[in-house]
Design a protein around this motif. Structure first.
Motif, PDB file in Angstrom:
ATOM      1  N   GLU A 178      -8.564   4.614 -11.332  1.00 24.88           N
ATOM      2  CA  GLU A 178      -8.279   4.338 -12.739  1.00 24.88           C
ATOM      3  C   GLU A 178      -6.959   3.601 -12.934  1.00 24.88           C
ATOM      4  O   GLU A 178      -6.857   2.687 -13.750  1.00 24.88           O
ATOM      5  N   THR A 179      -5.936   4.014 -12.197  1.00 23.74           N
ATOM      6  CA  THR A 179      -4.640   3.336 -12.332  1.00 23.74           C
ATOM      7  C   THR A 179      -4.735   1.890 -11.868  1.00 23.74           C
ATOM      8  O   THR A 179      -4.206   0.979 -12.514  1.00 23.74           O
ATOM      9  N   LEU A 180      -5.413   1.669 -10.768  1.00 21.10           N
ATOM     10  CA  LEU A 180      -5.578   0.312 -10.252  1.00 21.10           C
ATOM     11  C   LEU A 180      -6.431  -0.528 -11.204  1.00 21.10           C
ATOM     12  O   LEU A 180      -6.199  -1.734 -11.353  1.00 21.10           O
ATOM     13  N   THR A 181      -7.389   0.100 -11.855  1.00 23.89           N
ATOM     14  CA  THR A 181      -8.182  -0.604 -12.864  1.00 23.89           C
ATOM     15  C   THR A 181      -7.308  -1.018 -14.035  1.00 23.89           C
ATOM     16  O   THR A 181      -7.456  -2.111 -14.588  1.00 23.89           O
ATOM     17  N   TYR A 182      -6.369  -0.159 -14.410  1.00 26.48           N
ATOM     18  CA  TYR A 182      -5.422  -0.515 -15.475  1.00 26.48           C
ATOM     19  C   TYR A 182      -4.611  -1.749 -15.073  1.00 26.48           C
ATOM     20  O   TYR A 182      -4.405  -2.662 -15.889  1.00 26.48           O
ATOM     21  N   SER A 257      -8.725  -4.221   8.851  1.00 26.03           N
ATOM     22  CA  SER A 257      -7.386  -4.144   9.449  1.00 26.03           C
ATOM     23  C   SER A 257      -6.427  -3.275   8.647  1.00 26.03           C
ATOM     24  O   SER A 257      -5.608  -2.552   9.219  1.00 26.03           O
ATOM     25  N   TYR A 258      -6.485  -3.358   7.303  1.00 23.58           N
ATOM     26  CA  TYR A 258      -5.513  -2.658   6.465  1.00 23.58           C
ATOM     27  C   TYR A 258      -6.101  -1.428   5.799  1.00 23.58           C
ATOM     28  O   TYR A 258      -5.435  -0.767   5.012  1.00 23.58           O
ATOM     29  N   ASN A 259      -7.374  -1.121   6.096  1.00 25.07           N
ATOM     30  CA  ASN A 259      -8.025   0.080   5.564  1.00 25.07           C
ATOM     31  C   ASN A 259      -7.982   0.158   4.045  1.00 25.07           C
ATOM     32  O   ASN A 259      -7.750   1.229   3.467  1.00 25.07           O
ATOM     33  N   LEU A 260      -8.205  -0.972   3.389  1.00 27.23           N
ATOM     34  CA  LEU A 260      -8.296  -0.958   1.932  1.00 27.23           C
ATOM     35  C   LEU A 260      -9.490  -0.098   1.535  1.00 27.23           C
ATOM     36  O   LEU A 260     -10.603  -0.294   2.017  1.00 27.23           O
ATOM     37  N   ASN A 261      -9.278   0.861   0.644  1.00 26.16           N
ATOM     38  CA  ASN A 261     -10.365   1.788   0.342  1.00 26.16           C
ATOM     39  C   ASN A 261     -10.498   2.165  -1.130  1.00 26.16           C
ATOM     40  O   ASN A 261     -11.442   2.863  -1.502  1.00 26.16           O
ATOM     41  N   PHE A 262      -9.562   1.715  -1.975  1.00 27.52           N
ATOM     42  CA  PHE A 262      -9.681   1.954  -3.409  1.00 27.52           C
ATOM     43  C   PHE A 262      -9.614   0.622  -4.147  1.00 27.52           C
ATOM     44  O   PHE A 262      -8.889  -0.293  -3.732  1.00 27.52           O
ATOM     45  N   ALA A 263     -10.368   0.530  -5.244  1.00 26.48           N
ATOM     46  CA  ALA A 263     -10.441  -0.728  -5.985  1.00 26.48           C
ATOM     47  C   ALA A 263     -10.355  -0.481  -7.483  1.00 26.48           C
ATOM     48  O   ALA A 263     -10.842   0.531  -7.994  1.00 26.48           O
ATOM     49  N   GLY A 264      -9.727  -1.420  -8.167  1.00 30.59           N
ATOM     50  CA  GLY A 264      -9.709  -1.445  -9.626  1.00 30.59           C
ATOM     51  C   GLY A 264     -10.312  -2.762 -10.075  1.00 30.59           C
ATOM     52  O   GLY A 264     -10.045  -3.805  -9.470  1.00 30.59           O
ATOM     53  N   VAL A 265     -11.135  -2.739 -11.104  1.00 25.97           N
ATOM     54  CA  VAL A 265     -11.921  -3.914 -11.488  1.00 25.97           C
ATOM     55  C   VAL A 265     -11.846  -4.155 -12.987  1.00 25.97           C
ATOM     56  O   VAL A 265     -11.858  -3.208 -13.785  1.00 25.97           O
TER      57      VAL A 265
END
Length: 289
Positions: A178-182, A257-265
């Motif tokens: 949610e924060t990343l979506t903001y 490589s960087y293990n990105l695992n959360f997304a905001g859209v």
């Protein structure tokens, strides 16, 4: 600022394109291709920018975003066959955003389709990606320069994506944040309000500046897409990455490589490009969430 005369026009019609931070970070000039046909403007403007940061140390990855202007194109296709090619368990696993209240349906689908491409790249290529290509190419047949606009199944980007996705199997899925979506929403609002396109905000802030305010010292990345309102179309065009030399968007979605695992859209209307989609990523140990 680049001033480009629209080809094939009698009057002096010009398009002004901001080079954003290309020279500052990568010292590469943008590649600009303009197509004018039957009142339809297709602008493919490739900018080289920075969009991945790791542990507060800026890693310069020369990526790009492609800008598409369409009159009223709305690519949306999801065949019954494609859906049935995936088990209910697989579809459920990919649908990590289904219960979120802060994403609309198409934003949820961006996470959903990115996840499917990571879970089984070959199956995704042969199902939903083909649905998109068929629908998109069908829409483009109305234009006289169809051969330039279509997704060419023989070109290097299509074949390259097919090859890359064959090697993708069982990667971890993205989860919504949610924060990343903001953060994504604020950047999309800024792009729309100021009619701009780029990873830098109108006030000069970078991806690192925006995300680090909430998630300092984390690996982070950002993908931008312009011209599509549908989740599947945005994901497929980012994966195809046509005319993007380093395939930066594809690599971000499929990266390990960087293990990105959360997304905001956020998908938002844009005055210049009809729609813009902002997808922000971070790497956070799941156990800490």
């Amino acid at each position: 600022m680049y001033k480009c005369k629209m080809p094939g026009t009698k009057r002096g019609i010009y398009l002004y394109i901001d080079t954003i931070s290309a020279n500052r970070f990568c010292r590469l000039a943008p590649t600009i291709n303009l197509i004018w046909a039957n009142g339809l403007i297709i602008v493919i403007a490739t900018y080289y920018t920075v969009d991945i940061y790791v542990n507060s140390i800026m890693k310069i990855i020369c990526t790009a975003f492609v800008l598409f202007f369409f009159t009223a194109t709305s690519v949306s296709a999801q065949s019954f066959t494609s859906t049935n090619s995936w088990s209910p368990e697989e579809l459920e696993m990919a649908n990590t955003a289904k219960n979120t209240t802060y994403l609309n349906d198409e934003e949820k689908k961006i996470i959903f389709y990115m996840n499917l491409s990571r879970m089984d790249g070959s199956k995704f290529f042969n199902t939903y990606f083909q649905d998109f290509v068929n629908a998109y190419n069908s829409d483009m047949k109305q234009y006289s320069n169809f051969d330039q606009l279509r997704v060419n199944r023989k070109d290097k980007y299509y074949r390259g994506l097919e090859k890359d996705l064959k090697d993708i199997k069982g990667l971890s899925v993205f989860r919504p944040d949610e924060t990343l979506t903001y953060v994504a929403q604020q950047h999309a609002k800024d792009l729309s309000k100021n009619n701009i396109a780029g990873h830098n905000s109108s006030d000069g802030r970078t991806v690192k500046d925006r995300i680090s305010q909430y998630y300092p010292r984390h690996a982070m990345a950002e993908n931008l897409a312009f011209g599509f309102s549908k989740g599947l179309a945005n994901v497929c065009m980012l994966l195809l990455d046509k005319d993007v030399p380093d395939l930066g968007h594809r690599k971000t979605i499929l990266e390990t490589s960087y293990n990105l695992n959360f997304a905001g859209v956020n998908i938002r209307k844009h005055p210049g490009y009809r729609y813009c989609a902002v997808i922000d990523f971070i790497s956070v140990p799941v156990a800490t969430r």
